[in-house]
Design a protein around this motif. Structure first.
Motif, short mmCIF file in Angstrom:
data_model
loop_
_atom_site.label_atom_id
_atom_site.label_comp_id
_atom_site.label_asym_id
_atom_site.label_seq_id
_atom_site.Cartn_x
_atom_site.Cartn_y
_atom_site.Cartn_z
N ASP A 63 0.68 -1.30 -0.02
CA ASP A 63 -0.12 0.20 -0.03
C ASP A 63 0.76 1.36 0.08
O ASP A 63 0.40 2.31 0.37
CB ASP A 63 -0.77 0.01 1.27
N SER A 64 2.38 1.07 -0.19
CA SER A 64 3.00 2.18 -0.04
C SER A 64 4.38 2.07 -0.86
O SER A 64 4.57 0.63 -0.86
CB SER A 64 3.10 2.87 1.29
N VAL A 65 5.21 2.80 -1.23
CA VAL A 65 6.67 2.62 -1.36
C VAL A 65 7.32 1.78 -0.42
O VAL A 65 7.88 0.71 -0.65
CB VAL A 65 7.50 3.91 -1.49
N GLU A 66 7.12 1.98 0.80
CA GLU A 66 7.66 1.26 2.04
C GLU A 66 7.40 -0.33 1.81
O GLU A 66 8.07 -0.90 2.40
CB GLU A 66 7.32 2.06 3.19
N SER A 67 6.21 -0.57 1.20
CA SER A 67 5.89 -1.96 1.12
C SER A 67 6.99 -2.75 0.06
O SER A 67 7.12 -3.86 0.52
CB SER A 67 4.56 -2.18 0.23
N PHE A 68 7.65 -2.01 -0.62
CA PHE A 68 8.57 -2.41 -1.42
C PHE A 68 10.17 -2.18 -1.24
O PHE A 68 11.03 -2.55 -1.63
CB PHE A 68 8.45 -1.85 -2.98
N GLY A 69 10.10 -0.78 -0.37
CA GLY A 69 11.31 -0.27 -0.12
C GLY A 69 11.94 0.69 -0.96
O GLY A 69 11.25 0.97 -1.97
N ASP A 70 13.15 1.10 -0.44
CA ASP A 70 13.76 2.42 -1.37
C ASP A 70 14.37 1.75 -2.55
O ASP A 70 14.29 0.65 -2.77
CB ASP A 70 14.70 3.03 -0.46
N THR A 71 14.98 2.74 -3.16
CA THR A 71 15.67 2.46 -4.54
C THR A 71 16.65 1.21 -4.67
O THR A 71 16.47 0.15 -5.44
CB THR A 71 16.19 3.47 -5.34
N LYS A 72 17.49 1.36 -3.30
CA LYS A 72 18.46 0.46 -3.22
C LYS A 72 17.74 -0.96 -3.07
O LYS A 72 18.07 -2.17 -3.51
CB LYS A 72 19.48 0.90 -1.92
N THR A 73 16.83 -1.06 -2.16
CA THR A 73 16.24 -2.26 -1.74
C THR A 73 15.44 -3.00 -3.04
O THR A 73 15.51 -4.10 -3.08
CB THR A 73 15.28 -2.21 -0.41
N GLN A 74 14.73 -2.05 -3.60
CA GLN A 74 13.99 -2.47 -4.81
C GLN A 74 15.03 -2.98 -5.88
O GLN A 74 14.77 -4.04 -6.42
CB GLN A 74 13.20 -1.35 -5.35
N THR A 75 16.23 -2.36 -6.27
CA THR A 75 17.12 -2.92 -7.06
C THR A 75 17.79 -4.30 -6.53
O THR A 75 17.69 -5.24 -7.39
CB THR A 75 18.37 -1.96 -6.96
#
Length: 165
Positions: A63-75
């Protein structure tokens, strides 16, 4: 003399397929990406569609960007997904030769820019490491948005390896 030269050239051309290799062209210095890659005829190639990050907690609805993490985490998440797909098809991360990274602006940044440093931190965990010393030819592009509102990174890759003989 012409016959000798042509004979040597012909022998070299006939020998080339057996000794052909994927060549990674370094840009030199401390670069984290390649200038380019040469892939000879006969190499097996695999092109993967863009991969997005997985939710950090798969038991919760994102339900938010935090659900997937920041750019480093998503990379890191997208590259781990790519690693699994490659393995299921007999490839490794070291076989990646070309990568295109689409990065949306980090909502926490006031300047509306992508977190290029965060993306590179995630990338460096997979390339130019003791486990995988290979680098890739890469483009990184800031985009207005991705497939969903919470995604910051999408990565597509091309992998190549010499056919088994």
């Amino acid at each position: 003399m012409k016959t000798l030269v042509l004979g040597a050239v012909g022998a070299a051309l006939l020998a080339a397929p057996g000794s052909a290799q994927i060549v990674r062209h370094s840009s030199g210095g401390n670069a984290v990406i390649l200038e380019g890659v040469s892939v000879p005829a006969g190499a097996d190639t695999l092109m993967l569609s863009g991969q997005l990050a997985s939710p950090i907690d798969s038991s919760k609805r994102p339900d938010s960007v935090e659900s997937f993490g920041d750019t480093k985490t998503q990379t890191i998440s997208a590259l781990n997904k790519i690693k699994g797909i490659l393995a299921s098809r007999g490839y490794a991360m070291s076989d990646i030769i070309k990568m295109t990274v689409f990065v949306a602006a980090d909502p926490k940044r006031q300047d509306g820019k992508m977190d290029f440093a965060g993306m590179n931190e995630g990338y460096r965990q997979f390339f130019g490491t003791p486990e995988n010393p290979n680098l890739v030819a890469r483009s990184t592009i800031q985009v207005a948005g991705l497939a969903g509102p919470y995604y910051l990174v999408e990565i597509e890759v091309t992998a190549a390896k010499m056919a088994a003989r």
